[in-house]
Design a protein around this motif. Structure first.
Motif, PDB file in Angstrom:
ATOM      1  N   LYS A 168      60.201  29.085  13.845  1.00 26.71           N
ATOM      2  CA  LYS A 168      60.066  29.967  15.009  1.00 26.71           C
ATOM      3  C   LYS A 168      61.438  30.311  15.584  1.00 26.71           C
ATOM      4  O   LYS A 168      61.731  31.457  15.911  1.00 26.71           O
ATOM      5  CB  LYS A 168      59.224  29.287  16.114  1.00 26.71           C
ATOM      6  CG  LYS A 168      57.731  29.286  15.892  1.00 26.71           C
ATOM      7  CD  LYS A 168      57.056  28.662  17.120  1.00 26.71           C
ATOM      8  CE  LYS A 168      55.556  28.555  16.938  1.00 26.71           C
ATOM      9  NZ  LYS A 168      54.917  27.926  18.129  1.00 26.71           N
ATOM     10  N   LEU A 169      62.265  29.274  15.708  1.00 24.82           N
ATOM     11  CA  LEU A 169      63.594  29.449  16.280  1.00 24.82           C
ATOM     12  C   LEU A 169      64.451  30.367  15.412  1.00 24.82           C
ATOM     13  O   LEU A 169      65.085  31.302  15.911  1.00 24.82           O
ATOM     14  CB  LEU A 169      64.271  28.085  16.451  1.00 24.82           C
ATOM     15  CG  LEU A 169      65.716  28.071  16.968  1.00 24.82           C
ATOM     16  CD1 LEU A 169      65.805  28.728  18.333  1.00 24.82           C
ATOM     17  CD2 LEU A 169      66.239  26.639  17.023  1.00 24.82           C
ATOM     18  N   SER A 170      64.458  30.127  14.101  1.00 24.26           N
ATOM     19  CA  SER A 170      65.302  30.941  13.211  1.00 24.26           C
ATOM     20  C   SER A 170      64.823  32.386  13.184  1.00 24.26           C
ATOM     21  O   SER A 170      65.636  33.316  13.179  1.00 24.26           O
ATOM     22  CB  SER A 170      65.330  30.350  11.794  1.00 24.26           C
ATOM     23  OG  SER A 170      64.048  30.365  11.206  1.00 24.26           O
ATOM     24  N   ASN A 171      63.487  32.589  13.205  1.00 27.76           N
ATOM     25  CA  ASN A 171      62.956  33.955  13.234  1.00 27.76           C
ATOM     26  C   ASN A 171      63.403  34.683  14.502  1.00 27.76           C
ATOM     27  O   ASN A 171      63.803  35.849  14.464  1.00 27.76           O
ATOM     28  CB  ASN A 171      61.427  33.947  13.169  1.00 27.76           C
ATOM     29  CG  ASN A 171      60.895  33.672  11.772  1.00 27.76           C
ATOM     30  OD1 ASN A 171      61.624  33.790  10.787  1.00 27.76           O
ATOM     31  ND2 ASN A 171      59.638  33.297  11.678  1.00 27.76           N
ATOM     32  N   GLY A 195      57.871  37.247  12.978  1.00 28.58           N
ATOM     33  CA  GLY A 195      57.404  36.323  14.008  1.00 28.58           C
ATOM     34  C   GLY A 195      57.547  36.841  15.422  1.00 28.58           C
ATOM     35  O   GLY A 195      57.348  36.091  16.382  1.00 28.58           O
ATOM     36  N   ALA A 196      57.887  38.132  15.592  1.00 30.52           N
ATOM     37  CA  ALA A 196      58.057  38.681  16.948  1.00 30.52           C
ATOM     38  C   ALA A 196      56.786  38.549  17.780  1.00 30.52           C
ATOM     39  O   ALA A 196      56.843  38.438  19.010  1.00 30.52           O
ATOM     40  CB  ALA A 196      58.485  40.151  16.873  1.00 30.52           C
ATOM     41  N   ALA A 338      57.508  44.279  17.501  1.00 25.74           N
ATOM     42  CA  ALA A 338      57.418  44.830  16.143  1.00 25.74           C
ATOM     43  C   ALA A 338      57.619  43.691  15.150  1.00 25.74           C
ATOM     44  O   ALA A 338      58.749  43.386  14.746  1.00 25.74           O
ATOM     45  CB  ALA A 338      58.461  45.922  15.953  1.00 25.74           C
ATOM     46  N   ASP A 339      56.521  43.035  14.783  1.00 28.94           N
ATOM     47  CA  ASP A 339      56.570  41.878  13.887  1.00 28.94           C
ATOM     48  C   ASP A 339      56.597  42.372  12.435  1.00 28.94           C
ATOM     49  O   ASP A 339      55.624  42.946  11.948  1.00 28.94           O
ATOM     50  CB  ASP A 339      55.342  40.989  14.127  1.00 28.94           C
ATOM     51  CG  ASP A 339      55.486  39.620  13.487  1.00 28.94           C
ATOM     52  OD1 ASP A 339      56.130  39.521  12.421  1.00 28.94           O
ATOM     53  OD2 ASP A 339      54.947  38.635  14.035  1.00 28.94           O
ATOM     54  N   LEU A 340      57.701  42.135  11.759  1.00 27.06           N
ATOM     55  CA  LEU A 340      57.862  42.637  10.388  1.00 27.06           C
ATOM     56  C   LEU A 340      56.837  42.050   9.421  1.00 27.06           C
ATOM     57  O   LEU A 340      56.590  42.623   8.357  1.00 27.06           O
ATOM     58  CB  LEU A 340      59.279  42.346   9.882  1.00 27.06           C
ATOM     59  CG  LEU A 340      60.418  43.036  10.642  1.00 27.06           C
ATOM     60  CD1 LEU A 340      61.764  42.673  10.027  1.00 27.06           C
ATOM     61  CD2 LEU A 340      60.240  44.547  10.656  1.00 27.06           C
ATOM     62  N   ARG A 341      56.217  40.937   9.795  1.00 29.16           N
ATOM     63  CA  ARG A 341      55.195  40.350   8.915  1.00 29.16           C
ATOM     64  C   ARG A 341      54.003  41.280   8.749  1.00 29.16           C
ATOM     65  O   ARG A 341      53.320  41.226   7.736  1.00 29.16           O
ATOM     66  CB  ARG A 341      54.722  38.997   9.474  1.00 29.16           C
ATOM     67  CG  ARG A 341      55.798  37.922   9.480  1.00 29.16           C
ATOM     68  CD  ARG A 341      55.312  36.644  10.123  1.00 29.16           C
ATOM     69  NE  ARG A 341      54.835  36.866  11.484  1.00 29.16           N
ATOM     70  CZ  ARG A 341      54.382  35.906  12.284  1.00 29.16           C
ATOM     71  NH1 ARG A 341      54.365  34.646  11.855  1.00 29.16           N
ATOM     72  NH2 ARG A 341      53.967  36.173  13.507  1.00 29.16           N
TER      73      ARG A 341
END
Length: 541
Positions: A168-171, A195-196, A338-341
């Motif tokens: 979560k932190l790195s994302n 993960g946004a 805008a979550d790239l996933r």
């Protein structure tokens, strides 16, 4: 090493996991990790409890502040601060400078009971001497408001394993953030990255009780995730599924949602979350703008088109039988995620459609977008969601989204209600909206915009504002991305009638956005009919 700065700085309560989670996140990000407390012990030549005992807390805080100030200009990895460090005024000042310079100050928020238990097990915390739990809660009451106020990122780790928390932190650290502000706008952020969506509770805030989650059926897996996240954070969630695409942007759909909100008893303290493509976020924003004259809402776009266009800028609306987006409101969201996933699940044609709006933004302002599109046209045209995350293309797409959102933010910040400058965002849209209407919305918006931009370029060329080479550039970029550059649909009279209903029109006078050169749009009032017709003939394939 002067001139360096940390990739991110982590703050949090004792026991929040700053060191363990931070170290693991640093490995994921392939950067160095530093713990300010360890650096302080090196500087002091003794352990912190011993320094406390020998010199007292004021002396320790002074040393701590000096070490942190040095690290903020000499270390370029991930930096974790001691629990009480941000309570020192001089440290808050240097952290504020760090943020002002684009830095990321992350408040790592753990469950209070978990953090308290971990902190009480550690023997290296002089601030918790005595009744550790009681001392921890007292410190929490003092520090939590300060940490929330000074940080610009929040990572909730409740119930997460250290590895999940580190992910979560790195994302979040890798997120791109566009801050939208301006006259008449309540400032908000557009967050772009994997993960946004995890920021949803943070953007809704603590005062919201009930949330209407408005989404379409095709994005069920993403709405399931959002619903779980909201419920885990204590919100009452009401699912509201609407028809996909433009069929979801009607007065009948809006009336259905209004009826449900009334039955549930939604008040001004409740909120709307719009999740899906551009039509879904348009409708959700319109509902939020009109319910009780305006309640809080957050947009979670799941398509490239929605990320770069509909979700940002505060334009909300529905379609009528007479045309597209003729009924609506200017009403800004509390934030856009805008979550790239979510792009992983996009079919190729829906992904490439979004490139129509991206390309348009390159032609009206940020020409670097055009360079990126030309360099990566083949990979973008052959987009495959299964291979997207973690690939080199992911960073390319993230940059294109950020740049396009910045173009939109520039126009919106200076002209929220479309009095003039903001109309430049409608480059290509005068014909595009007519195409969509005449094709009964079977044509996707981004595809229609591509043809509309070529038409506007041809018109610009006919009137002597740009040369043929610039028109050819339009055609080559759009076609290299797999977008259409011609249209053989309705007749000229039908097109002309619809263009007269365009929002830019004034009375019986047509008004277009054309180019004076690449990156420099201009308004065109009442163009000659023969030029309009000739440009139309040139886009007939």
């Amino acid at each position: 090493m002067s001139g360096h700065r940390p990739l991110a700085v982590i703050i949090g309560m004792p026991g929040a996991g700053k060191t363990r989670v931070g170290r693991e996140a640093a490995q994921m990000l392939d950067v160095d990790f530093a713990d300010a407390d360890i650096e302080i012990e090196h500087e002091a030549g003794m352990k912190i409890p011993r320094y406390f005992e020998k010199y007292g807390e004021p002396a320790f805080r002074e040393l701590e502040a000096d070490v942190i100030a040095d690290l903020l200009v000499s270390f370029d990895g991930l930096l974790a601060l001691g629990g009480g460090a941000p309570m020192t005024e001089s440290t808050r000042e240097v952290l504020a400078d760090y943020i002002a310079d684009g830095g990321k100050l992350v408040y790592l928020e753990a469950d209070t009971h978990e953090a308290m238990e971990r902190a009480s097990r550690s023997g290296n915390r002089p601030m918790l001497n005595g009744d550790a739990n009681k001392r921890w809660m007292k410190l929490y009451e003092e520090r939590d408001p300060v940490f929330r106020k000074i940080s610009n990122l929040h990572v909730h780790t409740h119930g997460s394993t250290p590895r999940v928390a580190a992910r979560k932190l790195s994302n979040m650290i890798q997120e791109r953030i566009v801050h939208v502000t301006g006259s008449g706008i309540e400032p908000y952020d557009v967050c772009i990255g994997e993960g946004a969506l995890n920021r949803l509770p943070e953007m809704l805030g603590d005062d919201v009780l009930r949330v209407a989650l408005i989404h379409t059926q095709p994005v069920q897996r993403h709405s399931d995730q959002a619903r779980a996240l909201l419920r885990q954070s204590g919100y009452e969630v009401y699912d509201m599924v609407i028809p996909d695409a433009e069929k979801g942007k009607t007065i009948d759909v809006a009336k259905t949602i209004w009826k449900r909100l009334g039955e549930i008893g939604f008040t001004r303290s409740d909120a709307i979350v719009g999740l899906g493509g551009g039509a879904a976020t348009d409708l959700a924003g319109f509902i939020a703008a009109t319910w009780m004259r305006g309640i809080r809402y957050v947009n979670c776009p799941t398509s490239l088109l929605a990320m770069v266009d509909a979700s940002t800028g505060g334009k909300t609306g529905i379609n009528t039988d007479e045309g597209k987006n003729l009924v609506g409101s200017f009403y800004t969201p509390a934030g856009v995620l805008a979550d790239l996933r979510t792009l992983k699940t996009l079919p190729r044609d829906i992904f490439t459609e979004g490139l129509g709006e991206v390309t348009k933004s390159g032609f009206i302002r940020d020409t670097k977008i055009l360079d990126i599109l030309q360099e990566h046209a083949e990979e973008l045209r052959n987009f495959n969601g299964d291979d997207f995350l973690g690939s080199p293309l992911e960073d390319v797409v993230a940059e294109l989204i950020e740049r396009t959102v910045r173009v939109k933010a520039y126009h919106v910040s200076n002209d929220l209600k479309e009095a003039g400058l903001r109309e430049f965002l409608n480059y290509g849209h005068t014909l595009a909206h007519a195409i969509e209407k005449l094709e009964n919305f079977r044509w996707r918006h981004g595809n229609a915009v591509a043809v509309g931009c070529v038409y506007a370029a041809e018109l610009s060329c006919i009137l002597g504002h740009i040369d043929q080479e610039t028109v050819d550039l339009h055609r080559s970029i759009f076609s290299s991305l797999g977008l259409p550059i011609s249209w053989n649909g309705g007749d000229w009279d039908s097109v002309l009638a619809l263009m007269h209903k365009d929002k830019k029109a004034r009375g019986n006078t047509l008004r277009f956005v054309i180019l004076d050169s690449v990156g420099h749009p201009m308004h065109l009032e009442d163009p000659p009919m023969d030029a309009l017709v000739e440009a139309f003939q040139r886009i007939r394939g």
